[in-house]
Design a protein around this motif. Structure first.
Motif, short mmCIF file in Angstrom:
data_model
loop_
_atom_site.label_atom_id
_atom_site.label_comp_id
_atom_site.label_asym_id
_atom_site.label_seq_id
_atom_site.Cartn_x
_atom_site.Cartn_y
_atom_site.Cartn_z
N LYS A 123 0.83 -1.21 0.00
CA LYS A 123 0.00 0.00 0.00
C LYS A 123 0.87 1.27 0.00
CE LYS A 123 -3.67 2.30 2.63
NZ LYS A 123 -4.50 2.27 3.85
N ALA A 127 1.58 3.90 -3.37
CA ALA A 127 1.40 5.36 -3.27
C ALA A 127 2.66 6.09 -3.71
CB ALA A 127 1.03 5.73 -1.84
N LYS A 130 3.28 5.58 -7.60
CA LYS A 130 2.38 6.40 -8.43
C LYS A 130 2.97 7.80 -8.64
CE LYS A 130 -2.17 6.35 -8.18
NZ LYS A 130 -3.58 6.20 -7.73
N LYS A 131 3.62 8.30 -7.58
CA LYS A 131 4.21 9.65 -7.67
C LYS A 131 5.37 9.67 -8.65
CE LYS A 131 2.93 11.29 -3.11
NZ LYS A 131 3.30 11.17 -1.73
N HIS A 173 -3.44 -1.55 -10.64
CA HIS A 173 -2.42 -0.50 -10.81
C HIS A 173 -1.59 -0.63 -12.09
CE1 HIS A 173 -3.55 1.49 -7.19
NE2 HIS A 173 -3.65 0.31 -6.63
#
Ligand SMILES: NC(=O)c1ccc[n+]([C@@H]2O[C@H](COP(=O)([O-])OP(=O)(O)OC[C@H]3O[C@@H](n4cnc5c(N)ncnc54)[C@H](O)[C@@H]3O)[C@@H](O)[C@H]2O)c1
Length: 271
Positions: A123, A127, A130-131, A173
């Motif tokens: 998790k 995150a 993704k950045k 994702h």
């Protein structure tokens, strides 16, 4: 050309066995690595040794069943190295018991480390990935994800769950440029087995006798052989591979034990 040049990786259970071999291989391939483990002494020693040899490695003491500690581990990698490209979920524990011996406490413990710990780190990693436009997650499962071996019902359950977790992350994702794959090692001789042999009052030779004999290659793997397969899945060489469970088991899962028995009964031996 080193295969992880400039990449930033996080590896759990990196103080021993498959995880340690993965940290060492990733550093040799040019990655900056943040490793998590409960074993502070060994984790720090692995990082110190690799840093002294010119690597860039950070150790973060982490209990992966604790979500806040998983978040702190991933944050430490991002803060130290500027992002995250690779997560290897590897920290795992075993219980040797059948369904009649199980209880709520042992279920919580093994599900906490082997399943929820993977999910917590994933998790936080998703995150972060993704950045930075994408990344690769490798979840270390086991050949017990697809076949029972006896007296390890909780472990077998968790390793099958890792496959579902992997597919779920991969599906959700892919659009973020994130791949997620599982790897299922067969028997690998690691420190875990040394401890287990000692607990049973056996020499390691006695304990591992028969290890890998059910596979085509008739031997256990070395941790470095599993690290090489993890490297493949983690690297851009696997750029079109996501959602799979790679069996790295010396052919155990590809043998039909019934047909093997039939041949042996007929007096035909493998060459
Ligand atoms: N060795 C095998 O035969 C084999 C086969 C199939 C799959 N696997 C899987 O490979 C992975 C690594 O196994 P290994 O044989 O290298 O084991 P190992 O015991 O040698 O190493 C596991 C590492 O994880 C750490 N760890 C344990 N619990 C932790 C926690 N809660 N938080 C953080 N770190 C923790 C340990 O301190 C240790 O350093 C496990 O997920 C295991 O299930 C191993």
């Amino acid at each position: 050309m080193r295969r992880l040049e400039g990449k930033i990786a996080a590896v759990t259970g990196g103080a021993s066995g498959i995880g340690e071999a993965t940290v060492r291989r990733f550093v040799a391939e040019g990655a900056k690595v943040c490793l998590a483990d409960v074993d502070e002494e060994r984790g720090a020693a692995v990082a110190d040794e690799l840093n002294a040899a010119g690597g860039t490695v950070r150790f973060v003491r982490t209990q992966t069943q604790d979500e806040a500690q998983c978040e702190a581990f991933i944050r430490a990698a991002v803060d130290a190295f500027g992002g995250l490209d690779i997560l290897v979920n590897n920290a795992g524990i075993r219980h040797y018991q059948g369904i009649l011996e199980t209880d709520n406490t042992t279920w919580d413990r093994i599900l906490g480390v082997n399943v929820k710990g993977y999910a917590f780190c994933a998790k936080a990693a998703v995150a972060a990935m993704k950045k930075s436009g994408g990344g690769s997650i490798v979840n270390v499962s086991s050949n017990r994800s697809t076949a029972a071996g006896g007296n390890m019902v909780e472990y077998d359950t968790t390793k099958a769950a890792v496959i579902g977790l992997t597919r779920g992350i991969a599906y959700d994702h892919a659009r973020d440029g994130i791949r997620a794959n599982a790897i299922s090692p067969g028997p690998v001789f690691t420190r875990f087995h040394e401890k287990r042999a000692a607990a049973l009052g056996k020499t390691t030779e006695e304990f591992i006798r028969g290890f890998g004999q059910g596979g085509m290659m008739k031997r256990p793997a070395r941790p470095e052989e599993i690290a090489a397969a993890i490297l493949f899945l983690a690297s851009d060489d696997a750029s079109y591979i996501t959602g799979i469970n790679l069996m790295a088991d010396g052919g155990i899962s590809a043998v039909d034990p019934d047909s093997l028995n039939t041949w042996l009964q007929q007096g035909v031996t493998a060459s």
